[in-house]
Write a protein that holds these residues in place. Structure first.
Motif, PDB file in Angstrom:
ATOM      1  N   TYR A  35       0.848  -1.193   0.000  1.00  0.00           N
ATOM      2  CA  TYR A  35       0.000   0.000   0.000  1.00  0.00           C
ATOM      3  C   TYR A  35       0.883   1.243   0.000  1.00  0.00           C
ATOM      4  CZ  TYR A  35      -4.403  -2.400   1.106  1.00  0.00           C
ATOM      5  OH  TYR A  35      -5.529  -3.183   1.053  1.00  0.00           O
ATOM      6  N   GLY A  42      -5.742   8.017   3.206  1.00  0.00           N
ATOM      7  CA  GLY A  42      -5.759   6.625   3.593  1.00  0.00           C
ATOM      8  C   GLY A  42      -4.858   5.807   2.693  1.00  0.00           C
ATOM      9  N   PRO A  43      -4.472   4.629   3.130  1.00  0.00           N
ATOM     10  CA  PRO A  43      -3.628   3.774   2.297  1.00  0.00           C
ATOM     11  C   PRO A  43      -4.325   3.394   0.993  1.00  0.00           C
ATOM     12  CG  PRO A  43      -3.660   3.010   4.576  1.00  0.00           C
ATOM     13  CD  PRO A  43      -4.729   4.039   4.452  1.00  0.00           C
ATOM     14  N   LEU A  45      -4.050   0.676  -2.259  1.00  0.00           N
ATOM     15  CA  LEU A  45      -3.421  -0.570  -2.692  1.00  0.00           C
ATOM     16  C   LEU A  45      -2.651  -0.366  -3.991  1.00  0.00           C
ATOM     17  CD1 LEU A  45      -3.128  -3.676  -2.248  1.00  0.00           C
ATOM     18  CD2 LEU A  45      -5.069  -3.928  -3.810  1.00  0.00           C
ATOM     19  N   GLN A  48      -1.186  -6.622  -5.118  1.00  0.00           N
ATOM     20  CA  GLN A  48      -1.555  -7.726  -4.235  1.00  0.00           C
ATOM     21  C   GLN A  48      -1.060  -9.025  -4.857  1.00  0.00           C
ATOM     22  OE1 GLN A  48      -5.758  -7.831  -3.281  1.00  0.00           O
ATOM     23  NE2 GLN A  48      -5.737 -10.035  -2.946  1.00  0.00           N
ATOM     24  N   LEU A  99      -8.301 -11.736   0.584  1.00  0.00           N
ATOM     25  CA  LEU A  99      -8.814 -10.640   1.407  1.00  0.00           C
ATOM     26  C   LEU A  99     -10.251 -10.771   1.861  1.00  0.00           C
ATOM     27  CD1 LEU A  99      -8.576  -7.788   2.523  1.00  0.00           C
ATOM     28  CD2 LEU A  99      -9.068  -6.945   0.249  1.00  0.00           C
TER      29      LEU A  99
ATOM     30  N   TYR B  32     -18.322  -5.968   3.640  1.00  0.00           N
ATOM     31  CA  TYR B  32     -17.438  -6.331   4.739  1.00  0.00           C
ATOM     32  C   TYR B  32     -16.765  -5.026   5.171  1.00  0.00           C
ATOM     33  CZ  TYR B  32     -17.866 -11.239   3.256  1.00  0.00           C
ATOM     34  OH  TYR B  32     -18.334 -12.472   2.913  1.00  0.00           O
ATOM     35  N   VAL B  94     -14.368  -3.818   1.982  1.00  0.00           N
ATOM     36  CA  VAL B  94     -13.846  -4.748   0.986  1.00  0.00           C
ATOM     37  C   VAL B  94     -14.734  -4.690  -0.240  1.00  0.00           C
ATOM     38  CG1 VAL B  94     -13.476  -7.165   0.397  1.00  0.00           C
ATOM     39  CG2 VAL B  94     -12.781  -6.309   2.626  1.00  0.00           C
ATOM     40  N   GLY B  96     -13.570  -6.165  -3.539  1.00  0.00           N
ATOM     41  CA  GLY B  96     -12.524  -6.748  -4.383  1.00  0.00           C
ATOM     42  C   GLY B  96     -11.157  -6.540  -3.764  1.00  0.00           C
ATOM     43  N   LYS B  97     -10.982  -5.396  -3.156  1.00  0.00           N
ATOM     44  CA  LYS B  97      -9.767  -5.094  -2.411  1.00  0.00           C
ATOM     45  C   LYS B  97     -10.171  -4.227  -1.228  1.00  0.00           C
ATOM     46  CE  LYS B  97      -8.920  -1.616  -5.922  1.00  0.00           C
ATOM     47  NZ  LYS B  97      -8.068  -1.335  -7.098  1.00  0.00           N
ATOM     48  N   LEU B  98      -9.271  -4.049  -0.312  1.00  0.00           N
ATOM     49  CA  LEU B  98      -9.578  -3.261   0.881  1.00  0.00           C
ATOM     50  C   LEU B  98      -9.406  -1.788   0.532  1.00  0.00           C
ATOM     51  CD1 LEU B  98     -10.389  -3.716   3.824  1.00  0.00           C
ATOM     52  CD2 LEU B  98      -7.974  -3.633   4.427  1.00  0.00           C
ATOM     53  N   PHE B 100      -9.725   2.097   1.799  1.00  0.00           N
ATOM     54  CA  PHE B 100      -9.706   2.871   3.034  1.00  0.00           C
ATOM     55  C   PHE B 100     -10.311   4.260   2.840  1.00  0.00           C
ATOM     56  CE2 PHE B 100      -7.159   0.391   5.982  1.00  0.00           C
ATOM     57  CZ  PHE B 100      -6.483  -0.484   5.159  1.00  0.00           C
TER      58      PHE B 100
END
Lengths: 115, 110
Positions: A35, A42-43, A45, A48, A99, B32, B94, B96-98, B100
């Motif tokens: 990240y 915020g972080p 991505l 992955q 995840l 989620y 969530v 597909g990806k997290l 923030f």
């Protein structure tokens, strides 16, 4: 249990130079994430991995960023050449499985300053 | 597209006072949801998570959060804040990806 290890913790470089960050995930964690966290945000991505395969690199600036996870364990993120806007904290995280239901465990991050 | 909004960039509360940090999400299906905390110079640590079931979830360090589908919210609460709670708090979803939110910085007054 050892946590996610990252190095170096801090790096200062001039623009157009290159830099590499290393990450060792928690033992047994198949999924590894990089990240980027810019100050005040915020972080985000970047990439992955699931074992040594790439699952998502849609937000990785591939003209200058590269990452690999040889042997499905530790990983390296490289920036070449660096730009001023790359100044950020680079966080590595790992999870036992993909995840969707899992908790991510984060390292302390590598802070990059580009001058 | 999935997104998370944390309306408050910075909040200051007195030690011992109650705390509520706001989080709104955008997601088509049942989300989620997570809250993470980041202390200065540290990585992120999971406080709590919601997958399904009881809409009030308990986490570590005395935190709880309530999922409200009708309001697309997942607000974090703590009844009595301690000085050690000063940190940055991130809500995440969530998709597909997290993903923030931008974070809320919490300061605690003595």
């Amino acid at each position: 249990e050892a946590g996610v290890a990252q190095s170096p913790r801090y790096k200062i470089i001039e623009k157009r130079q290159s830099v590499a960050f290393w990450c060792n995930p928690i033992s047994g964690h198949a999924t590894l994430y990089w990240y980027q966290q810019i100050l005040g945000q915020g972080p985000k991505l970047l990439i992955q991995f699931q074992n040594n395969g790439v699952v998502d690199d849609s937000q990785l600036p591939k003209d200058r960023f590269s990452a690999e996870r040889l042997k499905g364990v530790d990983s390296t993120l490289k920036i070449q050449p660096a730009k001023l806007e790359d100044s950020a904290v680079y966080l590595c995280a790992s999870s036992f499985r993909l995840l969707s239901t899992g908790e991510l465990f984060f390292g302390e991050g590598s802070r990059l300053t580009v001058l | 597209a999935q997104s998370v909004t944390q309306p408050d960039i910075h909040i200051t509360v007195s030690e011992g006072a109650s705390l509520e940090l706001r989080c709104n999400y955008s997601y088509g299906a049942t989300p989620y949801l997570f809250w993470y905390v980041q202390s200065p110079g540290q990585g992120l640590q999971l406080l709590l998570k919601y997958f399904s079931g009881d809409t009030l979830v308990q986490g570590i360090k005395g935190f709880e959060a309530e999922f409200k589908r009708s309001q697309s919210s997942f607000n974090l609460r703590k009844p009595s804040v301690h000085w050690s709670d000063a940190a940055e708090y991130f809500c995440a979803v969530v998709g597909g990806k997290l993903i923030f939110g931008q974070g809320t910085e919490l300061s605690v007054k003595p």
